[in-house]
Design a protein around this motif. Structure first.
Motif, PDB file in Angstrom:
ATOM      1  N   GLU A 286      -5.523   7.228 -12.900  1.00  0.00           N
ATOM      2  CA  GLU A 286      -4.762   6.018 -12.571  1.00  0.00           C
ATOM      3  C   GLU A 286      -3.496   6.354 -11.799  1.00  0.00           C
ATOM      4  O   GLU A 286      -3.097   5.609 -10.891  1.00  0.00           O
ATOM      5  N   ALA A 287      -2.855   7.457 -12.123  1.00  0.00           N
ATOM      6  CA  ALA A 287      -1.671   7.868 -11.365  1.00  0.00           C
ATOM      7  C   ALA A 287      -2.035   8.122  -9.905  1.00  0.00           C
ATOM      8  O   ALA A 287      -1.276   7.764  -8.990  1.00  0.00           O
ATOM      9  N   ALA A 288      -3.203   8.715  -9.665  1.00  0.00           N
ATOM     10  CA  ALA A 288      -3.658   8.947  -8.289  1.00  0.00           C
ATOM     11  C   ALA A 288      -3.937   7.632  -7.584  1.00  0.00           C
ATOM     12  O   ALA A 288      -3.580   7.450  -6.409  1.00  0.00           O
ATOM     13  N   VAL A 289      -4.566   6.703  -8.285  1.00  0.00           N
ATOM     14  CA  VAL A 289      -4.863   5.395  -7.696  1.00  0.00           C
ATOM     15  C   VAL A 289      -3.575   4.678  -7.299  1.00  0.00           C
ATOM     16  O   VAL A 289      -3.479   4.083  -6.214  1.00  0.00           O
ATOM     17  N   ALA A 290      -2.573   4.733  -8.173  1.00  0.00           N
ATOM     18  CA  ALA A 290      -1.301   4.067  -7.874  1.00  0.00           C
ATOM     19  C   ALA A 290      -0.682   4.625  -6.598  1.00  0.00           C
ATOM     20  O   ALA A 290      -0.132   3.880  -5.775  1.00  0.00           O
ATOM     21  N   GLU A 291      -0.789   5.932  -6.410  1.00  0.00           N
ATOM     22  CA  GLU A 291      -0.246   6.529  -5.192  1.00  0.00           C
ATOM     23  C   GLU A 291      -1.052   6.115  -3.970  1.00  0.00           C
ATOM     24  O   GLU A 291      -0.494   5.796  -2.912  1.00  0.00           O
ATOM     25  N   LEU A 292      -2.375   6.087  -4.094  1.00  0.00           N
ATOM     26  CA  LEU A 292      -3.217   5.689  -2.976  1.00  0.00           C
ATOM     27  C   LEU A 292      -2.942   4.250  -2.563  1.00  0.00           C
ATOM     28  O   LEU A 292      -2.965   3.920  -1.367  1.00  0.00           O
ATOM     29  N   ARG A 293      -2.690   3.387  -3.519  1.00  0.00           N
ATOM     30  CA  ARG A 293      -2.441   1.970  -3.216  1.00  0.00           C
ATOM     31  C   ARG A 293      -1.205   1.795  -2.340  1.00  0.00           C
ATOM     32  O   ARG A 293      -1.080   0.797  -1.628  1.00  0.00           O
ATOM     33  N   GLU A 294      -0.302   2.766  -2.382  1.00  0.00           N
ATOM     34  CA  GLU A 294       0.907   2.673  -1.560  1.00  0.00           C
ATOM     35  C   GLU A 294       0.645   3.011  -0.099  1.00  0.00           C
ATOM     36  O   GLU A 294       1.433   2.641   0.777  1.00  0.00           O
ATOM     37  N   HIS A 295      -0.455   3.714   0.167  1.00  0.00           N
ATOM     38  CA  HIS A 295      -0.669   4.246   1.514  1.00  0.00           C
ATOM     39  C   HIS A 295      -1.998   3.840   2.134  1.00  0.00           C
ATOM     40  O   HIS A 295      -2.315   4.277   3.246  1.00  0.00           O
ATOM     41  N   ALA A 296      -2.794   3.033   1.446  1.00  0.00           N
ATOM     42  CA  ALA A 296      -4.081   2.583   1.982  1.00  0.00           C
ATOM     43  C   ALA A 296      -4.223   1.086   1.746  1.00  0.00           C
ATOM     44  O   ALA A 296      -3.732   0.549   0.746  1.00  0.00           O
ATOM     45  N   GLY A 297      -4.917   0.423   2.666  1.00  0.00           N
ATOM     46  CA  GLY A 297      -5.069  -1.017   2.524  1.00  0.00           C
ATOM     47  C   GLY A 297      -5.922  -1.406   1.333  1.00  0.00           C
ATOM     48  O   GLY A 297      -5.575  -2.292   0.561  1.00  0.00           O
ATOM     49  N   THR A 298      -7.055  -0.755   1.172  1.00  0.00           N
ATOM     50  CA  THR A 298      -7.994  -1.041   0.085  1.00  0.00           C
ATOM     51  C   THR A 298      -8.410   0.274  -0.559  1.00  0.00           C
ATOM     52  O   THR A 298      -8.635   1.264   0.141  1.00  0.00           O
ATOM     53  N   VAL A 299      -8.525   0.272  -1.880  1.00  0.00           N
ATOM     54  CA  VAL A 299      -9.017   1.438  -2.621  1.00  0.00           C
ATOM     55  C   VAL A 299     -10.288   1.037  -3.355  1.00  0.00           C
ATOM     56  O   VAL A 299     -10.301   0.038  -4.079  1.00  0.00           O
ATOM     57  N   LEU A 300     -11.342   1.808  -3.153  1.00  0.00           N
ATOM     58  CA  LEU A 300     -12.596   1.611  -3.893  1.00  0.00           C
ATOM     59  C   LEU A 300     -12.836   2.826  -4.766  1.00  0.00           C
ATOM     60  O   LEU A 300     -12.711   3.963  -4.299  1.00  0.00           O
ATOM     61  N   ILE A 301     -13.167   2.592  -6.033  1.00  0.00           N
ATOM     62  CA  ILE A 301     -13.486   3.687  -6.942  1.00  0.00           C
ATOM     63  C   ILE A 301     -14.924   3.536  -7.433  1.00  0.00           C
ATOM     64  O   ILE A 301     -15.509   2.454  -7.359  1.00  0.00           O
ATOM     65  N   CYS A 302     -15.489   4.630  -7.924  1.00  0.00           N
ATOM     66  CA  CYS A 302     -16.870   4.646  -8.415  1.00  0.00           C
ATOM     67  C   CYS A 302     -16.880   4.997  -9.898  1.00  0.00           C
ATOM     68  O   CYS A 302     -16.185   5.920 -10.322  1.00  0.00           O
ATOM     69  N   THR A 303     -17.692   4.294 -10.661  1.00  0.00           N
ATOM     70  CA  THR A 303     -17.929   4.714 -12.041  1.00  0.00           C
ATOM     71  C   THR A 303     -18.912   5.879 -12.039  1.00  0.00           C
ATOM     72  O   THR A 303     -19.515   6.208 -11.008  1.00  0.00           O
TER      73      THR A 303
END
Length: 266
Positions: free
Chosen positions: A114-131
């Motif tokens: 989740e910490a990585a996702v939060a950082e990505l959200r600051e620098h990318a328009g959309t974030v997609l993750i996979c289960t």
């Protein structure tokens, strides 16, 4: 009003001009040979689908995934690159190699994810993750099914909290067919990669002509004796070397670099 908003959202979803893929062997595309001698994989296939949505042809793609990478390595090596390239879309599929390790904690892994996702959200328009995939039919890995399910529950919650799209591989029934997997049973076959690409595209709202859940053609049924023979051959050829690397602290990704470290046209 609602129809107009939906239409605007659809236009936004279909107008990605750049895409960066982060992860391990799954996203690098192992066991899906590409025409250039490198592995292709679901992310490359998704990039092709996204590029087709750009009538102006202005589309760029980077794939920073490297086989064998653990979550902390992906966070240290790949996530910072997103600050530099600032893509419209980034996919993050990570943590699977961590969960496979003895004594791993899916709760702690999810916190770092989740910490990585939060950082990505600051620098990318959309974030997609996979289960993670449902491993109920996979020898040895079926015993990790509970840990994978726990991690998946965290991933869905992370997506909800951070506004991410989700490609739910656990629910993808078509990959329960043996033909979705390569001979090593750890990496997808070309057809398996194609079905994941279609699922990811639909998770982003893209229409696809093919259905990721389309039925497989009929296949011959192996006898119990043939199944046992096949399982023994798999254990000798793939499982024992994999376990050996784990015991020696080696990774299949040692000395491997990302195949597309920068955004480039397809």
């Amino acid at each position: 009003m609602s129809n107009n908003a939906d239409h605007q959202e659809t236009l936004h979803i279909h107008s990605y001009a750049s895409y960066a893929a982060l992860g391990d062997s799954f996203t690098e595309g192992l066991n899906d040979p590409g025409p250039d001698g490198q592995f292709a994989g679901w992310a490359d296939r998704l990039a092709g689908l996204l590029a087709a949505q750009r009538p102006d042809g202005a589309f760029q793609y980077a794939n920073l995934a490297v086989r064998g990478r653990l979550l902390d390595q992906i966070v240290a090596e790949q996530v910072p690159q997103i600050r530099r390239i600032q893509p419209d879309l980034v996919t993050l599929c990570a943590g699977g190699n961590d969960i496979l390790r003895p004594g791993s904690d899916p709760d702690a892994t999810a916190e770092r994810f989740e910490a990585a996702v939060a950082e990505l959200r600051e620098h990318a328009g959309t974030v997609l993750i996979c289960t993670g995939f449902d491993t109920r039919d996979v020898p040895v890995l079926r015993h990790l099914r509970g840990k994978i399910a726990t991690y998946n529950a965290h991933l869905r919650a992370i997506a909800d909290r951070n506004g991410c799209a989700v490609a739910d591989l656990w629910s993808l029934r078509s990959v329960h067919d043996r033909r979705a997997w390569s001979d090593d049973r750890l990496h997808l076959s070309p057809e398996g990669h194609q079905r994941v690409a279609l699922l990811a595209a639909r998770s982003l709202g893209l229409p696809t002509e093919q259905d990721p859940e389309s039925p497989w053609p009929a296949a011959p049924v192996l006898s119990p004796a043939d199944q046992r023979r096949e399982n023994l051959q798999w254990a000798r050829t793939y499982l024992l070397p994999w376990v050996g690397r784990r015991l020696r602290g080696e990774s299949s990704g040692d000395h491997i670099e990302a195949k597309r470290p920068d955004l480039l046209p397809l």
